[in-house]
Every structure is written in C-alpha cells, then in structure tokens.
Design a protein around this motif. Structure first.
Motif, short mmCIF file in Angstrom:
data_model
loop_
_atom_site.label_atom_id
_atom_site.label_comp_id
_atom_site.label_asym_id
_atom_site.label_seq_id
_atom_site.Cartn_x
_atom_site.Cartn_y
_atom_site.Cartn_z
N GLY A 74 2.45 -3.12 8.48
CA GLY A 74 3.76 -2.51 8.71
C GLY A 74 4.02 -1.43 7.67
O GLY A 74 3.28 -1.29 6.69
N SER A 75 5.08 -0.66 7.88
CA SER A 75 5.39 0.45 6.98
C SER A 75 6.89 0.68 6.96
O SER A 75 7.59 0.39 7.93
N PHE A 76 7.38 1.25 5.85
CA PHE A 76 8.78 1.61 5.71
C PHE A 76 8.99 3.11 5.87
O PHE A 76 10.13 3.58 5.78
N SER A 77 7.93 3.87 6.07
CA SER A 77 8.06 5.32 6.18
C SER A 77 8.84 5.74 7.41
O SER A 77 9.51 6.78 7.41
N ILE A 126 5.55 3.44 1.24
CA ILE A 126 5.36 2.00 1.03
C ILE A 126 5.01 1.36 2.37
O ILE A 126 5.80 1.40 3.31
N GLY A 127 3.82 0.82 2.44
CA GLY A 127 3.38 0.04 3.59
C GLY A 127 2.92 -1.32 3.10
O GLY A 127 2.89 -1.59 1.90
N TYR A 128 2.56 -2.18 4.02
CA TYR A 128 2.12 -3.52 3.62
C TYR A 128 1.18 -4.10 4.67
O TYR A 128 1.15 -3.63 5.82
N TYR A 154 3.80 -0.34 14.05
CA TYR A 154 4.23 0.87 13.37
C TYR A 154 5.70 1.23 13.57
O TYR A 154 6.30 1.86 12.71
N ASP A 155 6.32 0.86 14.71
CA ASP A 155 7.73 1.24 14.87
C ASP A 155 8.53 0.32 15.78
O ASP A 155 9.57 0.72 16.31
N THR A 156 8.09 -0.93 15.97
CA THR A 156 8.83 -1.82 16.85
C THR A 156 10.07 -2.41 16.20
O THR A 156 10.77 -3.21 16.83
N GLU A 157 10.35 -2.03 14.94
CA GLU A 157 11.64 -2.40 14.35
C GLU A 157 12.76 -1.80 15.20
O GLU A 157 13.87 -2.33 15.25
N PHE A 158 12.48 -0.69 15.87
CA PHE A 158 13.50 0.00 16.65
C PHE A 158 13.42 -0.41 18.12
O PHE A 158 13.13 0.39 18.99
N PHE A 162 0.84 -1.18 0.00
CA PHE A 162 0.00 0.00 0.00
C PHE A 162 0.88 1.25 0.00
O PHE A 162 2.09 1.18 0.24
N GLN A 163 0.26 2.41 -0.22
CA GLN A 163 0.96 3.68 -0.09
C GLN A 163 0.96 4.10 1.38
O GLN A 163 0.21 4.98 1.79
N GLY A 164 1.78 3.45 2.14
CA GLY A 164 1.84 3.70 3.57
C GLY A 164 0.81 2.90 4.34
O GLY A 164 -0.14 2.35 3.78
N SER A 165 1.02 2.81 5.65
CA SER A 165 0.12 2.02 6.48
C SER A 165 -1.27 2.62 6.58
O SER A 165 -2.26 1.90 6.73
N MET A 166 -1.40 3.96 6.45
CA MET A 166 -2.70 4.58 6.58
C MET A 166 -3.63 4.17 5.45
O MET A 166 -4.83 3.97 5.66
#
Length: 493
Positions: free
Chosen positions: A327-330, A339-341, A300-304, A200-204
């Motif tokens: 999830g998202s890469f933003s 880019i989200g998915y 949304y941000d637990t990669e960190f 998707f175009q971002g998670s939103m």
C-alpha cells in the motif's frame, strides 16, 4: 464506510445472512483482526455496504452482544469487547513450515532506474485556459486538511517525540507501523502484526526490492495484461521474464502458470478498474499453494471506494502466508509524501528488512513517518478519506455524464466503484485513435494511451485521471476533446 470482514467466506458456509455476518465478525474478533475497542459500523451503514437488511445486521449484533464479543454504549455505538485473540488457527500452517523461496540466499542485484515510474515528477495542476492534462497529477491540494497535518508535524518535531536518527530502524517507525496495522485490521480485514510491516519510499520501492528478492535471472513472473508499467520494468530490471495474463471484467484469468511469483491488483485492476471476483481470488490462492508461489498484491487506490460491496483482499483470505500486501500514502495524502508499506509473510520479514538496510540503514522521512502516525491515531486520516471519497465519486459521475453528452461515440467507459483512474475503450477504428490524440493535443488536452500498460498488443484505449482537476477544468477538457473530434472531420472535407 471503511470496514471489511470475511463475509464472502462465511456466506458459503451458512444458509442465513445474519449467521454469516455473525460468524464473519466473530472470526475477525477471535483472530485479532478486530481488536478490543474497535468501533463497529452502524447497522444502517453495514447493511448498505454488504447488501443486507438492517434486521439481519441487528440480529447478528444481538448474538455477538449476548455472547460477550461486543459491548454497546448508548449514543456512541457498538465496540469490540475484551477477548483474548487466538494466536493460531487450527489447520493453518506456520510460516516457518512452508518451503518458500530461499529468501536472503540470493545475491542482490543492483537496482536500475525506472524511467517514468511512480517516483517521476507529476505534471502541474492544469489551468482551464491552458493545457488540461488528464494524466496523473496526484491528489488535489485543495482537499487536504492542512491544519491537521501541520499539527501532526508540530507534534512529531518536538524533541521528546522524535528519537535520535541512529535509533531508527530500517523497517521504519514502529508507531506508524502500528497505526497501519490497526487501519488494515479495520478497513481491510487484514490481521497484520507490526513486525510484518516494512515501510518504503513509496510502493514502487517496495515492488522493486521485493522483485530483487523473489525473482532470479531468467525466472518467470506472472503479470496482469495490461498492468502498471512500473511492475513490468521492475521484472525486466531484475532479469526476469514477464508472463502476460489477460484480464476481463472479473479481473485476471487464473491459470496453472509455471511460475513462483504473481503480481496482481485484485481490489481494482490497474488500469482497467476490474474487481477480481471471489471465485478467482480463491483460485489464485490455490495456485500459489500448489506451485509454492508468492503473490504480490498491490492495493494502490482502493481506499477510495464510494459504492459497491467491499471484497476481502487476498491477504485477508491468505491462510498459508504467501501473500505480500503493498500500500501507499502517495495517493491518499499528497504525491510528495513518499511513504509506502508492505505487509510481509513472516518468512520474508527478515530478508526484506536486511535487504532494505543495504540501501537505507536508517529509514528516511522519519519526521513525516511520526507525523503520519499521529495523523492516523487522531482519526484525521479516516476523516480525510471519507471526504475525498465523496469528492472523487462526484468527479467520476460528472465526467461520465459530460462524456456521454459530448462524445458518446468515441469511448466506452469502464466506470469502477473506486479509485482515481477511468479506463475507456476506443469505439472507433484503431487508426483514428492516434489522429484523435494528436487533435486533442492541439486543443490543449492530454491523456494517457492505454498502450503504455500493455504487455501484448491490444485494442486502443485511453486512461483518464480526474483527481487533480476541478469541475470546470474537467468539463472544459471533455468539450475540447469534442472540438478535436470535429477538427478531424473538418480536415477530411
């Protein structure tokens, strides 16, 4: 370390820790979550991440090696050996047999613009001499591996690498979806198939479209309180009725809600940072099974995550295919990379892709999708995440220490173990919070009011985003807030 296995689940079955670890890794290998060639963490890293002794990890690795599940290469590490993965788990219902909502049968509602949502413009990176904004501005450009990204873009731009636009699928680039599936298997313990992933175009955008599919006019949807305001706006735009669910230090309070959809952020509750406890994760899954419901898990941000024990996402624990994982890469790459998915239940894949094709017959940002796939395959994404974890961990610690030194009487920080946002409870009288925000603004400091994310009234709180600030601006911002508090007392004299 970016590695996740179902240790919590196995720990309830086996008395000794090495047994639980052995079975957790063995299960992940047999289910295809850990695939052939995947590198296991060193015994030191795995022991540190899960609070085990190195002896327990070594014992588990020895058992796996003796039974042929892993192989070792001197000087290189331990890798998953060639094992035929199981395609079905005994007792696990097939997705097609679960009577979920009639996806695809409902008339699509027009999407409404979400004012101030995730796609809105971010403020510029502040200058310590001007305004210092603790509002979200995305990842810092200085920390991004530009050379590696440009190399991936160059590869994707070659004529042989990029197919004709008409050949693109609405679900997105297959190579990127495969790279995401591999990443989720290793980092989250999610055994996702490529066919289950939609870009998707971002998670939103993913949240909005899925809300249109899952929620009918006047139907209830359970939302955390507080929660990301984009989710509440998506529910309202689709005519749904938000059912607030309070959160505490262990995340959302499970209840027997009379609803069919739940939106939750278990890895790091937005915005408070609370991590959903293992017991509550199981309760949510049991509720979904009882109510024939769907859980939308926004990671949304637990990669960190820079400390603490990694917990399995709901999607990794899901045995009835009821969880949508978003999830998202933003946040991990750069804000303009939209880019989200979503990892979809099998029964939802077809309807979701067809619905997305109504808006975007051809998946956009094809070049960036192919470049990101290359970036992930080469290992650049993992290296970037490791570096940013160290940077963000240091920023959070610097903020905590500076705030404790300058204005300890104002805020009670909820310091999380991951993420880009710090949630702070206001310690003073409620009426003083608005005055402090105004005074801070006059000193050139802005931050988000926690009220923005509340569904019901609550005590004052502030949200501080640190990722985009360098150390000098971060410290200067705290000292300016200290001056703002002094200004209030000067005016009272």
């Amino acid at each position: 370390m970016n590695f996740s296995i179902p240790l919590e689940t196995q720990g309830r079955k086996y008395r000794y820790k090495y047994e639980a670890l052995y079975h957790a890794i063995r299960t992940a290998i047999l289910d295809g979550t850990l695939q052939e060639g995947a590198r296991l963490p060193s015994s030191r890293d795995l022991a540190s991440a899960y609070g085990l002794s190195r002896g327990s990890v070594a014992h588990a690795y020895d058992l796996l090696h003796a039974e042929g599940y892993v192989r070792s290469a001197v000087g290189s590490g331990t890798f998953v050996a060639r094992i035929e993965p199981r395609r079905a788990i005994p007792g696990r219902a097939a997705a097609a047999d679960i009577p979920l909502s009639p996806w695809g049968q409902r008339v699509m509602k027009p999407a409404l613009p979400l004012e101030g949502g995730a796609a809105s413009a971010s403020p510029p990176v502040p200058d310590p001499a001007g305004t210092i904004s603790f509002q979200d501005a995305g990842p810092p450009a200085a920390g991004f591996p530009q050379a590696a990204w440009k190399s991936a873009l160059a590869w994707a731009a070659r004529e042989r690498a990029v197919p004709a636009a008409g050949a693109a699928e609405a679900a997105g680039d297959p190579e990127l979806r495969a790279a995401i599936a591999a990443h989720l298997r290793r980092s989250r313990g999610i055994a996702a198939e490529v066919e289950q992933i939609c870009l998707f175009q971002g998670s939103m955008q993913a949240i909005m479209l899925l809300t249109q599919l899952l929620l009918g006019e006047g139907e209830p949807a359970v939302l955390e309180d507080p929660c990301y305001h984009g989710i509440s706006r998506a529910v309202a735009a689709c005519g749904g009725v938000a059912v607030p669910a309070p959160v505490d230090g262990d995340g959302i309070h499970p209840r027997d809600w009379d609803a069919r959809v739940l939106y939750v952020t278990p890895g790091r509750q937005f915005p408070t940072g609370a991590v959903l406890s293992p017991a509550r994760r199981q309760e949510l899954l049991a509720w979904a099974a009882k109510r024939n419901a769907v859980i939308v898990e926004d990671d949304y941000d637990t990669e960190f995550r820079w400390r603490g024990r990694p917990l399995e996402p709901l999607k990794a624990l899901d045995r009835e295919d009821r969880v949508v994982y978003i999830g998202s890469f933003s946040k991990t790459m750069f804000a303009s990379l939209r880019i989200g998915y979503a990892v979809l239940p099998r029964g939802l894949v077809g309807p979701a892709v067809r619905a997305k094709a109504l808006y975007e017959p051809v998946s956009p940002a094809r070049l960036e999708q192919r470049a990101l796939a290359c970036f992930m395959r080469r290992g650049d994404y993992e290296r970037h995440l490791r570096r940013m974890r160290r940077i963000y961990s240091a920023k959070h610690e610097l903020f905590r220490q500076t705030l404790a030194k300058v204005i300890p009487e104002l805020f009670g920080l909820r310091m999380a173990e991951a993420g880009l946002l710090v949630y702070a409870d206001w310690k003073r009288a409620p009426e003083e919070f608005a005055a402090f925000r105004e005074a801070a603004g006059r000193r050139g400091v802005t931050f988000r009011d926690g009220e923005l994310y509340r569904l019901t009234p609550g005590p004052p709180a502030a949200c501080f985003s640190l990722s985009h600030l360098d150390d000098a601006a971060l410290v200067e911002g705290v000292y300016r807030m200290g001056q703002a508090w002094k200004d209030i007392y000067e005016m009272k004299k």
